[in-house]
Scaffold this active site. Sequence first.
Site, PDB file in Angstrom:
ATOM      1  CG  ASP A  85      -0.239  -0.146   2.531  1.00 11.84           C
ATOM      2  OD1 ASP A  85       0.733  -0.908   2.602  1.00 11.84           O
ATOM      3  OD2 ASP A  85      -0.669   0.504   3.516  1.00 11.84           O
ATOM      4  CD  GLU A 142       3.158  -1.157   7.704  1.00 13.14           C
ATOM      5  OE1 GLU A 142       3.417  -1.195   8.922  1.00 13.14           O
ATOM      6  OE2 GLU A 142       3.282  -0.116   7.016  1.00 13.14           O
TER       7      GLU A 142
END
Length: 395
Positions: A85, A142
């Site tokens: 991400d 995350e």
Amino acid sequence: MTSRPFPAAMEATLSEILPALRETRQDLHRHPEIGFKEVRTAAIVAGRLRELGLEVAEGIGGTGVVGTLRAGNGNRAIGFRADMDALAMTEATGLPHASTVPDMMHGCGHDGHTTMLLGAAEVLARSPEFSGTIHFIFQPAEEGLGGAPAMMRDGLFERFPVDAVYGLHNKPNLPEGSFNVTPGAMLAAADIYTVAFGGQGGHGGSGPHLSIDPTLAASQFVMNLQAIVGRNISPFDQGVISVGHIGGGNYNAPNVIPSRVVVRGTTRSFQPQTRDLIERRLNEVARAAADAFGTTLEVVYDRMFPSLHNPADTTARISQALRSRFGGERVNDRVTPGMGAEDFAYMLEQSTGCFFFLGSGDGPALHSDRYDFNDKLIGDGVRYWMTIALEELGE
């Protein structure tokens, strides 16, 4: 120390694919996606793994992908994890491969992490000089949204059982190409608190005595928070309490006492008992401030990430394997623990393994709008994964 060479076939494959890996990294950088929305990124990962002949599972924990590679007749299984991400922030690098998506950028290097693990999957698939199973875990979200526990709730380790799981994160301002770790606590537990004081608003000039002023309670609470670290936590331990937001009233009405003030912030700690102490004392300090000024009180304390603890035995073994491959000067196994947080900690709570930093040299810090992943790290990042595969599953 003379470094031990990698198998020639693996090095030849890595040399061949490095230009394409750099292109992949920069393509991912141009097209960042925030947590649980890594649709394009996950599709690229899954497609590439399938091209390599791996078994592929998608949609784990939302947008997570797991590719499984089997070789030989070994019965050990290990997991390699990379995060995918990006961050909700505007890029200011001005680079040719800068983000093309408004208000999103890869400001933490997850584009590089994904690329390095894809490179490792290709090298190990084309030159499977090991015996056992490797699960390549590409994790969403995350950056504070809980991608690791989401994958685990979706049965990650039940569907893909591992004997050990490993992680890697780039780190600016550590020597370029260095491998950095410490046994035990390496990254902090990170929590978020929200404290709301409610009162009775009123005229700040002519009638403050008729109000119940929540700004006084909030102010006392903020000032007394630091006494928790200074007077409740041992000087041989560590803890951080910070205020990140104070909200109340209306900017255009400075003569109005607000009826509600909200204080939000973060706390960090390494030891479970310290984490418990901070939560307990924060509640007590908030209650004392509310009682002192007659306000109502609401407290929400969200435990976000546990502290990341590296098992001593596994960390020592992988550190030695890296020294053997790269030379002792490239490995620091006593790096100073940091107050940053990482949700790979959830995986290490369920399995042995360890988590390393790969130094990226001088440059803007992680989460800076001028940060860009150092593409010079890609080759050694792939070799990190190669080292662990050969160490754990044999040559």
